[in-house]
Design a protein around this motif. Structure first.
Motif, PDB file in Angstrom:
ATOM      1  N   VAL A 124       0.841  -1.197   0.000  1.00  0.00           N
ATOM      2  CA  VAL A 124       0.000   0.000   0.000  1.00  0.00           C
ATOM      3  C   VAL A 124       0.880   1.252   0.000  1.00  0.00           C
ATOM      4  CG1 VAL A 124      -1.654   1.342   1.356  1.00  0.00           C
ATOM      5  CG2 VAL A 124      -1.972  -1.119   1.092  1.00  0.00           C
ATOM      6  N   ARG A 142      -9.388   6.194  -1.199  1.00  0.00           N
ATOM      7  CA  ARG A 142      -9.153   5.553  -2.490  1.00  0.00           C
ATOM      8  C   ARG A 142      -9.919   6.254  -3.608  1.00  0.00           C
ATOM      9  NH1 ARG A 142     -11.361   1.433  -5.711  1.00  0.00           N
ATOM     10  NH2 ARG A 142      -9.815   0.060  -6.697  1.00  0.00           N
ATOM     11  N   LYS A 143     -11.195   6.568  -3.367  1.00  0.00           N
ATOM     12  CA  LYS A 143     -12.012   7.213  -4.402  1.00  0.00           C
ATOM     13  C   LYS A 143     -11.473   8.591  -4.753  1.00  0.00           C
ATOM     14  CE  LYS A 143     -16.276   4.865  -2.972  1.00  0.00           C
ATOM     15  NZ  LYS A 143     -17.639   5.053  -2.387  1.00  0.00           N
ATOM     16  N   CYS A 189      -4.707  12.562   0.629  1.00  0.00           N
ATOM     17  CA  CYS A 189      -5.038  11.138   0.624  1.00  0.00           C
ATOM     18  C   CYS A 189      -3.798  10.280   0.844  1.00  0.00           C
ATOM     19  CB  CYS A 189      -5.709  10.753  -0.692  1.00  0.00           C
ATOM     20  SG  CYS A 189      -7.367  11.406  -0.885  1.00  0.00           S
ATOM     21  N   ILE A 232      -3.723   7.860   4.000  1.00  0.00           N
ATOM     22  CA  ILE A 232      -3.603   6.404   3.839  1.00  0.00           C
ATOM     23  C   ILE A 232      -2.424   5.871   4.644  1.00  0.00           C
ATOM     24  CG2 ILE A 232      -3.049   4.587   2.173  1.00  0.00           C
ATOM     25  CD1 ILE A 232      -4.750   6.184   0.133  1.00  0.00           C
ATOM     26  N   CYS A 235      -2.513   2.010  -8.074  1.00  0.00           N
ATOM     27  CA  CYS A 235      -3.394   2.392  -6.963  1.00  0.00           C
ATOM     28  C   CYS A 235      -4.741   1.671  -7.036  1.00  0.00           C
ATOM     29  CB  CYS A 235      -3.611   3.908  -6.960  1.00  0.00           C
ATOM     30  SG  CYS A 235      -2.144   4.836  -6.479  1.00  0.00           S
ATOM     31  N   LEU A 247      -4.683  -0.513  -3.503  1.00  0.00           N
ATOM     32  CA  LEU A 247      -5.323   0.136  -2.359  1.00  0.00           C
ATOM     33  C   LEU A 247      -6.564  -0.638  -1.928  1.00  0.00           C
ATOM     34  CD1 LEU A 247      -5.091   3.938  -3.210  1.00  0.00           C
ATOM     35  CD2 LEU A 247      -3.568   2.542  -1.825  1.00  0.00           C
ATOM     36  N   ARG A 285     -10.214  -1.645  -0.995  1.00  0.00           N
ATOM     37  CA  ARG A 285     -11.483  -1.089  -1.465  1.00  0.00           C
ATOM     38  C   ARG A 285     -12.420  -0.737  -0.315  1.00  0.00           C
ATOM     39  NH1 ARG A 285     -12.124  -2.290  -7.045  1.00  0.00           N
ATOM     40  NH2 ARG A 285     -10.380  -3.556  -7.813  1.00  0.00           N
ATOM     41  N   GLU A 317     -12.746   0.916   3.386  1.00  0.00           N
ATOM     42  CA  GLU A 317     -12.024   1.802   4.296  1.00  0.00           C
ATOM     43  C   GLU A 317     -12.936   2.245   5.434  1.00  0.00           C
ATOM     44  OE1 GLU A 317      -9.282   4.812   2.287  1.00  0.00           O
ATOM     45  OE2 GLU A 317     -10.814   4.504   0.754  1.00  0.00           O
TER      46      GLU A 317
END
Length: 506
Positions: free
Chosen positions: A13, A77-78, A120, A124, A184, A188, A190, A192
């Motif tokens: 990640v 992620r989005k 982000c 993360i 990514c 990453l 999916r 969270e």
């Protein structure tokens, strides 16, 4: 103490988010090297050049906190993937801009994409690494990628400008984005953990308007682009808007930004470090790029090679900062690194760049190493002071510090350079009075004016400009040294009670 088992894929990640951060850094450093070429190709004025560089951090300063809190609401992620796509399309627009106005517009879109990416990445990392020692190492590696991107940027940019048109320095982002988006998307997680509550668009717009008004008012006032009274009025409006935003946050059941974050001295210290250090570094790098090309007559590639020591040394500063912080404590590492940075800047200010020898590259390497350690220490201080579910908000605050520092640094140092340059400039006696003001604004304007003069007059004007810029460069480096020294003392006292946290969301 967290009892959650570490994510077995946490290091993969980290690789994904470090790759996501890379194009943002590449864009910023490549542009610095390309400024002289851009100026000549687009026939951009000194004001337009400042806006081309400055519009990116100016908008980022207003967008980062709203985007960071939005990421905490709906998932990093989005927002990250969306930001990467926007950044890629904006890079294409910048590459094929036909004039300064179009390039500024493309930089606006780059700022939108970058404001989604930066918080982000840090958010993360904070969510993924609960153990403070692992987090220090992860943030150090993240800092390495940022510095490595900065190291590669000028060299790649110089190489591209040797063989292609100036737009290639932006177009290089596109293949990078294809790889990064794919990595990514697959690496990453999916699912969270997100914070509850709605993302209030009204609060976001209030914060954006307030931040941009304050920063623009300062820029316009110092740059003498607006009457001082009008500039102060814009700053006052911005402060009122920020005050209204703060009052909303204190009264709202679902605030966009948890103002209690500012109760942590380490977060405040980290933001001050980010603002002052990045402002000094941005001003120094931009000035150095112009010194090398305008004064020393180096090609863009040669300028990139000359700047490798500062960038390459900064690439190893991140892991060193993580290791030293675990061994000796964040306070000592942060303040000592900044103190050494100030010493390196002061010695560079007294150095002869026409005959660099071993001294100048060694001082550039020391500057890159120590500033990288200091900036990574600011990340450790900020991200180690919050719970995991506030990682996006904290990351956006840190990124805001970087962008404010970069934007204000380029503006304030740019105005400072113009002022000192004009006073240091000894114009040729036979230069027409109508051209004198234009020629003394900046060294870029000096070259533009010289293009319209006969050869003898042009040579005399350029020689005068080179002498004036060399004197200006020395004054700027000494001023930056003083700022960093004061910062080192301040940080030493502000981090006196720092203790990292391993807390998770309550």
């Amino acid at each position: 103490m967290s009892t959650t088992r570490p994510d077995p894929k946490r290091w993969l990640v980290l690789v994904a988010v470090m790759l996501a951060f890379l194009p943002v850094v590449l864009d910023m450093t490549i542009l610095h090297v390309a400024v002289p070429t851009l100026t000549q190709a687009l026939r951009a004025s000194s004001t337009e050049v400042l806006w081309i560089i400055d519009i990116y951090p100016l908008l980022m300063a207003g967008l980062l906190v709203p985007m960071g809190t939005l990421a905490d609401r709906i998932g990093n992620r989005k927002i990250l993937l969306t930001g990467l796509v926007v950044f890629g399309f904006a890079s294409v627009g910048a590459a094929f801009a036909q004039n300064a106005a179009m390039l500024i517009g493309a930089r606006v879109l780059l700022a939108l994409g970058g404001s989604m990416i930066m918080p982000c990445v840090l958010g993360i990392i904070r969510r993924t690494f609960e153990d403070p020692k692992e987090r220090a190492i992860a943030l150090g590696l993240w800092g390495t990628v940022g510095s490595a991107g900065a190291a590669i940027g000028p060299l790649v940019g110089g190489g591209l400008l040797e063989h292609f048109w100036w737009g290639s320095v932006f177009l290089i982002n596109v293949p990078v984005m294809v790889v990064v988006i794919s990595a990514c998307f697959f690496l990453l997680p999916r699912v969270e953990k997100t914070t509850s509550g709605k993302w209030a668009i009204g609060q976001a717009l209030l914060l954006i308007a307030g931040m941009i008004s304050v920063v623009y008012g300062i820029k316009a006032g110092f740059g003498a682009k607006l009457p001082l009274v009008l500039a102060l009025g814009i700053v006052a409006i911005g402060l009122c808007l920020l005050g209204a935003f703060a009052r909303q946050q204190l009264r709202s059941k679902e605030p966009m930004l948890d103002l209690s974050l500012f109760s942590h001295p380490a977060i405040v210290a980290g933001m001050i470090m980010a603002i002052v250090a990045t402002s000094s570094l941005a001003g120094v790098e931009l000035t150095l790029a112009q010194e090398l090309q305008y004064v020393l007559d180096k090609t863009p590639l040669q300028a990139g090679l000359f700047m490798i020591p500062i960038m390459a040394a900064s690439a190893v500063g991140g892991p060193i900062a993580g290791f030293l912080s675990n061994q000796f404590g964040l306070r000592l590492v942060a303040s000592s690194s900044l103190l050494l940075s100030a010493g390196a800047l002061a010695m560079l200010g007294a150095s002869d760049f026409h005959d660099p020898g071993f001294t100048v590259p060694a001082l550039l390497a020391l500057l890159g190493l120590t500033l990288s350690i200091g900036l990574t220490a600011s990340s450790i201080a900020i991200m180690g002071s919050v719970e995991a579910n506030k990682g996006g908000a904290a990351g956006s605050l840190e990124a805001t510090g970087y962008e404010l520092g970069t934007g204000l640094g380029i503006t304030l140092f740019g105005v400072f350079i113009s002022s000192v340059y004009a006073r240091s400039m000894t114009l040729p006696a036979d230069l027409p009075a109508t051209l004198a003001d234009d020629a003394s604004r900046s060294i870029g304007d000096t070259y533009l004016v010289a293009q319209s003069l006969p050869e003898d007059q042009a040579t005399a004007l350029i020689d005068a400009g080179k002498a004036a810029f060399t004197a200006t460069h020395s004054v700027l480096l000494s001023t930056a040294a003083g700022l960093i020294f004061c910062l080192s003392v301040l940080v030493f006292f502000m981090l006196a009670k720092y203790r990292g946290t391993t807390a998770t969301a309550h």
